[in-house]
Design a protein around this motif. Structure first.
Motif, mmCIF file in Angstrom:
data_model
loop_
_atom_site.group_PDB
_atom_site.id
_atom_site.type_symbol
_atom_site.label_atom_id
_atom_site.label_comp_id
_atom_site.label_asym_id
_atom_site.label_seq_id
_atom_site.Cartn_x
_atom_site.Cartn_y
_atom_site.Cartn_z
ATOM 1 N N GLU A 145 -8.596 -13.641 -8.751
ATOM 2 C CA GLU A 145 -9.238 -12.706 -7.826
ATOM 3 C C GLU A 145 -10.035 -11.651 -8.579
ATOM 4 O OE1 GLU A 145 -9.237 -12.749 -4.317
ATOM 5 O OE2 GLU A 145 -8.553 -14.772 -4.813
ATOM 6 N N ILE A 146 -9.447 -11.111 -9.642
ATOM 7 C CA ILE A 146 -10.142 -10.090 -10.427
ATOM 8 C C ILE A 146 -11.382 -10.683 -11.094
ATOM 9 C CG2 ILE A 146 -9.955 -8.563 -12.431
ATOM 10 C CD1 ILE A 146 -7.005 -8.209 -11.732
ATOM 11 N N GLU A 147 -11.260 -11.892 -11.625
ATOM 12 C CA GLU A 147 -12.394 -12.525 -12.288
ATOM 13 C C GLU A 147 -13.510 -12.838 -11.299
ATOM 14 O OE1 GLU A 147 -13.176 -16.118 -15.528
ATOM 15 O OE2 GLU A 147 -11.310 -16.055 -14.361
ATOM 16 N N GLU A 148 -13.142 -13.198 -10.078
ATOM 17 C CA GLU A 148 -14.152 -13.486 -9.061
ATOM 18 C C GLU A 148 -14.905 -12.221 -8.669
ATOM 19 O OE1 GLU A 148 -14.489 -15.823 -4.757
ATOM 20 O OE2 GLU A 148 -12.569 -15.657 -5.791
ATOM 21 N N ILE A 149 -14.215 -11.079 -8.696
ATOM 22 C CA ILE A 149 -14.852 -9.810 -8.356
ATOM 23 C C ILE A 149 -15.723 -9.311 -9.501
ATOM 24 C CG2 ILE A 149 -14.437 -7.373 -7.829
ATOM 25 C CD1 ILE A 149 -11.859 -8.243 -6.451
ATOM 26 N N LYS A 180 -24.316 -4.266 -8.973
ATOM 27 C CA LYS A 180 -24.710 -4.985 -7.753
ATOM 28 C C LYS A 180 -24.681 -6.486 -7.976
ATOM 29 C CE LYS A 180 -27.636 -1.258 -6.001
ATOM 30 N NZ LYS A 180 -29.024 -0.837 -5.699
ATOM 31 N N GLU A 181 -25.129 -6.910 -9.165
ATOM 32 C CA GLU A 181 -25.144 -8.336 -9.466
ATOM 33 C C GLU A 181 -23.740 -8.904 -9.527
ATOM 34 O OE1 GLU A 181 -26.612 -11.339 -13.058
ATOM 35 O OE2 GLU A 181 -27.178 -9.211 -13.045
ATOM 36 N N ARG A 182 -22.795 -8.110 -10.059
ATOM 37 C CA ARG A 182 -21.427 -8.598 -10.216
ATOM 38 C C ARG A 182 -20.671 -8.623 -8.898
ATOM 39 N NH1 ARG A 182 -19.704 -9.121 -15.356
ATOM 40 N NH2 ARG A 182 -21.045 -8.289 -16.986
ATOM 41 N N LEU A 183 -20.930 -7.654 -8.023
ATOM 42 C CA LEU A 183 -20.178 -7.563 -6.773
ATOM 43 C C LEU A 183 -20.777 -8.408 -5.670
ATOM 44 C CD1 LEU A 183 -19.252 -3.781 -6.610
ATOM 45 C CD2 LEU A 183 -17.961 -5.676 -7.559
ATOM 46 N N SER A 184 -22.026 -8.829 -5.807
ATOM 47 C CA SER A 184 -22.692 -9.520 -4.718
ATOM 48 C C SER A 184 -22.058 -10.850 -4.325
ATOM 49 C CB SER A 184 -24.171 -9.746 -5.072
ATOM 50 O OG SER A 184 -24.301 -10.504 -6.264
ATOM 51 N N PRO A 185 -21.472 -11.653 -5.250
ATOM 52 C CA PRO A 185 -20.873 -12.927 -4.829
ATOM 53 C C PRO A 185 -19.735 -12.760 -3.840
ATOM 54 C CG PRO A 185 -21.221 -12.903 -7.201
ATOM 55 C CD PRO A 185 -21.477 -11.513 -6.697
#
Length: 236
Positions: A67-71, A226-231
């Motif tokens: 979960e952390i890696e996905e965020i 923004k790029e990291r949180l957008s997925p």
């Protein structure tokens, strides 16, 4: 009269100091987590067959890491100690609610506020470690120094919102069970306790995810953030 706030139940007091149900139940959760950590790690092995305790522990840790890696889209080891501890504390405190007479310390505003304050300080600590002090604090005066008081107010209000969100959900659960206990004391409260377990796990997940998002938001520049949180589509 049924007391739904664990802060109201005082076991011992001396002058300005008092020992209430919230503190005692918090100590119980802490002691249980320490015991579970000890018993789960005392006989670790990399060769099969693995013990059931080790499999369960690895499953929980793997879930939190994924979960952390996905965020964050980064190695989760940097954040799992803090975010994982928040998740486990709220989760175990909620699971213990099935024990008669036990109420989760997360239904106390003092507990949720304390955890939110930990997040409040964790954000700059992680941010400074990642970006450096000058780069981190520069974000408070972007795009103009006029924004400084507004950004500070935003940090404080975000902390309060984090505390009140968890407190409101956990307190409403206690209130609903107390009302049903006075109306139908045999069956409905037991059903609501089971439903409350689900609510507690959801709240543990939401709180830890939001804490991770807040930490990551302070660790990267706006464009990279923004790029990291957008997925995940996560927004404050």
């Amino acid at each position: 009269m049924v007391q739904i706030n664990p802060d109201e139940v005082i076991y011992w007091s001396w002058g300005a100091f008092s020992l209430n149900e919230t503190i005692v139940n918090t100590w119980i959760v802490m002691a249980l987590l320490i015991f579970l950590a000890w018993i789960s790690t005392r006989s670790l092995s990399i060769d099969p067959p693995l013990s059931h305790r080790q499999i369960l522990m690895q499953t929980i840790v793997s879930f939190m890491k994924s979960e952390i890696e996905e965020i964050s889209r980064k190695a989760p080891e940097r954040y799992i100690h803090f975010s994982g501890t928040l998740f486990l504390f709220i989760s175990v405190a909620s699971l213990l609610s099935i024990v008669p007479g036990y109420r989760s310390p997360a239904s106390s505003l003092s507990t949720t506020l304390a955890m939110a304050i930990c997040v409040f300080f964790a954000v700059p600590i992680y941010g400074i470690a990642e970006r450096g002090a000058s780069d981190y604090f520069a974000r408070y005066i972007q795009p103009s120094i006029i924004m400084l008081p507004f950004n500070i107010i935003g940090e404080i209000s975000r902390t309060m919102a984090l505390a009140l969100r968890l407190f409101g959900n956990m307190m409403s659960q206690n209130l609903l069970v107390a009302v049903l206990l006075s109306i139908a004391p045999l069956f409905l409260p037991a059903v609501m306790d089971l439903f409350g377990l689900l609510i507690g796990q959801v709240q543990a997940y939401i709180f830890s995810v939001l804490a991770t998002v807040y930490i990551i938001s302070g660790s990267f520049a706006d464009e990279e953030q923004k790029e990291r949180l957008s997925p995940r589509g996560v927004r404050e």
